[in-house]
Motif scaffolding. Structure first.
Motif, mmCIF file in Angstrom:
data_model
loop_
_atom_site.group_PDB
_atom_site.id
_atom_site.type_symbol
_atom_site.label_atom_id
_atom_site.label_comp_id
_atom_site.label_asym_id
_atom_site.label_seq_id
_atom_site.Cartn_x
_atom_site.Cartn_y
_atom_site.Cartn_z
ATOM 1 N N CYS A 29 0.695 -1.142 -0.156
ATOM 2 C CA CYS A 29 -0.037 -0.053 -0.005
ATOM 3 C C CYS A 29 0.919 1.204 -0.179
ATOM 4 O O CYS A 29 1.860 1.272 0.428
ATOM 5 C CB CYS A 29 -0.975 -0.035 1.211
ATOM 6 S SG CYS A 29 0.015 0.316 2.702
ATOM 7 N N GLY A 30 0.147 2.408 -0.293
ATOM 8 C CA GLY A 30 0.922 3.717 -0.218
ATOM 9 C C GLY A 30 1.241 4.405 -1.755
ATOM 10 O O GLY A 30 0.490 3.860 -2.604
ATOM 11 N N ASN A 31 2.170 4.986 -1.730
ATOM 12 C CA ASN A 31 2.387 6.090 -2.994
ATOM 13 C C ASN A 31 3.083 5.295 -3.996
ATOM 14 O O ASN A 31 4.273 4.923 -3.755
ATOM 15 C CB ASN A 31 3.059 7.347 -2.242
ATOM 16 C CG ASN A 31 3.433 8.162 -3.644
ATOM 17 O OD1 ASN A 31 3.241 7.866 -4.746
ATOM 18 N ND2 ASN A 31 3.836 9.417 -3.425
ATOM 19 N N LYS A 32 2.702 4.885 -5.122
ATOM 20 C CA LYS A 32 3.241 4.351 -6.036
ATOM 21 C C LYS A 32 4.374 5.077 -6.807
ATOM 22 O O LYS A 32 5.095 4.236 -7.679
ATOM 23 C CB LYS A 32 2.014 3.755 -7.147
ATOM 24 C CG LYS A 32 1.246 3.035 -6.588
ATOM 25 C CD LYS A 32 0.073 2.400 -7.522
ATOM 26 C CE LYS A 32 -0.618 1.054 -6.941
ATOM 27 N NZ LYS A 32 -2.181 1.584 -6.895
ATOM 28 N N ASN A 33 4.525 6.307 -6.455
ATOM 29 C CA ASN A 33 5.819 6.981 -7.030
ATOM 30 C C ASN A 33 6.464 7.455 -5.794
ATOM 31 O O ASN A 33 7.309 8.388 -5.842
ATOM 32 C CB ASN A 33 5.321 8.306 -7.551
ATOM 33 C CG ASN A 33 4.631 8.128 -8.882
ATOM 34 O OD1 ASN A 33 4.899 7.069 -9.808
ATOM 35 N ND2 ASN A 33 3.307 8.392 -8.913
ATOM 36 N N ALA A 34 6.663 6.715 -4.608
ATOM 37 C CA ALA A 34 7.256 6.959 -3.295
ATOM 38 C C ALA A 34 8.738 6.962 -3.838
ATOM 39 O O ALA A 34 9.466 6.520 -4.509
ATOM 40 C CB ALA A 34 7.008 5.766 -2.282
ATOM 41 N N ASN A 72 5.581 11.111 6.059
ATOM 42 C CA ASN A 72 4.109 10.877 5.964
ATOM 43 C C ASN A 72 3.941 9.446 5.634
ATOM 44 O O ASN A 72 4.384 9.120 4.572
ATOM 45 C CB ASN A 72 3.398 11.985 5.157
ATOM 46 C CG ASN A 72 3.338 12.998 5.652
ATOM 47 O OD1 ASN A 72 3.126 13.299 6.972
ATOM 48 N ND2 ASN A 72 3.277 14.057 4.592
ATOM 49 N N GLU A 74 1.480 8.142 4.056
ATOM 50 C CA GLU A 74 1.071 8.173 2.882
ATOM 51 C C GLU A 74 1.988 8.480 1.598
ATOM 52 O O GLU A 74 1.710 8.296 0.465
ATOM 53 C CB GLU A 74 -0.048 9.359 2.466
ATOM 54 C CG GLU A 74 -1.400 9.309 3.644
ATOM 55 C CD GLU A 74 -0.659 9.944 5.038
ATOM 56 O OE1 GLU A 74 -0.518 11.218 4.972
ATOM 57 O OE2 GLU A 74 -0.377 9.359 5.933
ATOM 58 N N ASP A 75 2.978 9.048 1.953
ATOM 59 C CA ASP A 75 4.242 9.237 1.141
ATOM 60 C C ASP A 75 4.968 8.093 0.642
ATOM 61 O O ASP A 75 5.851 8.096 -0.372
ATOM 62 C CB ASP A 75 4.717 10.641 1.535
ATOM 63 C CG ASP A 75 4.334 11.723 1.697
ATOM 64 O OD1 ASP A 75 2.938 12.004 1.017
ATOM 65 O OD2 ASP A 75 4.681 12.720 2.164
ATOM 66 N N TYR A 77 5.831 3.558 0.117
ATOM 67 C CA TYR A 77 5.074 2.544 -0.294
ATOM 68 C C TYR A 77 5.482 1.305 0.891
ATOM 69 O O TYR A 77 6.761 1.221 1.006
ATOM 70 C CB TYR A 77 5.435 2.176 -1.757
ATOM 71 C CG TYR A 77 4.558 0.994 -2.023
ATOM 72 C CD1 TYR A 77 3.500 1.388 -2.812
ATOM 73 C CD2 TYR A 77 4.831 -0.275 -1.954
ATOM 74 C CE1 TYR A 77 2.481 0.463 -3.134
ATOM 75 C CE2 TYR A 77 4.129 -1.296 -2.501
ATOM 76 C CZ TYR A 77 2.868 -0.973 -3.023
ATOM 77 O OH TYR A 77 2.098 -1.768 -3.498
ATOM 78 N N VAL A 111 7.559 1.190 -8.558
ATOM 79 C CA VAL A 111 7.927 2.312 -7.892
ATOM 80 C C VAL A 111 9.090 2.901 -8.236
ATOM 81 O O VAL A 111 9.231 4.276 -7.932
ATOM 82 C CB VAL A 111 8.048 1.880 -6.460
ATOM 83 C CG1 VAL A 111 7.961 3.315 -5.365
ATOM 84 C CG2 VAL A 111 6.492 1.179 -5.994
#
Ligand code: URA
Length: 181
Positions: A29-34, A72, A74-75, A77, A111
């Motif tokens: 989970c998370g940001n796919k561009n992390a 964060n 959310e930022d 992955y 990613v």
């Protein structure tokens, strides 16, 4: 390979016996561009129930460190070496790790993070080197091909031994600074 296709393959996967026992495939989970990818070991009970990595007690402890160093959740992955929960939270078997590692490799390729952070010994032994010693080598940055990779203590290990929390904070600070640079 695209995200949806990869996740669907993972959901349909029954290469290991634990694939038939899981409640959910815990894909990631998370940001796919992390810029940062955190990689744990395998889902526990809460993760299996929710289908999301690091949502149980260990995950809450990880969240505290992310917050303390200004990252964060959310930022980033977050994923695991195994996508299915091993029975009774035992260590993942070598053949389970082999069966599952390609899903993670594809996730890393998609990613393309600046930094991969292994959460704990099992992940570090699989992704950095088989003889990785977490007590001696946590917080060291390694170059592996195009990637920079490091390992920190597993949050569950910190809950068992809080004397390691200070080292974790130092390592996480270094990680946050590397990403800002
Ligand atoms: N421990 C892990 O290694 N991964 C999780 O997702 C939860 C606990």
């Amino acid at each position: 390979m695209y995200w949806e296709e990869l996740e669907q393959q993972c959901i349909n996967c029954r290469k290991c016996a634990i694939g038939n026992k899981r409640t959910n495939c815990v894909f990631g989970c998370g940001n796919k561009n992390a810029d940062i990818m955190f990689i744990g070991e395998a889902p526990g009970q809460s993760e299996d129930a929710e289908g999301i990595p690091f949502v149980g007690l260990a995950g809450k402890h990880l969240d505290k460190f992310l917050c303390a160093v200004g990252i964060n959740r959310e930022d980033v992955y977050i994923a695991n070496i195994l996508k299915c929960r091993p029975d009774n939270n035992r260590d993942p078997l070598p053949e389970e790790q082999e069966n599952c590692i390609n899903y993670l490799r594809e996730q890393v390729k998609l990613v393309r993070p600046k930094l991969i952070v292994c959460l704990g010994r099992i992940s570090a032994m699989k992704l950095i080197k088989p003889d990785f010693k977490i007590t001696k080598e946590h917080g060291i940055f390694f170059k592996k091909g195009a990637f920079t990779i490091t390992a920190v203590y597993h949050p569950a290990a910190l809950l068992r031994d809080p004397s390691k929390n200070q080292d974790m904070y130092t390592d996480m600070k270094k990680i946050a600074e590397f990403i800002k640079a």
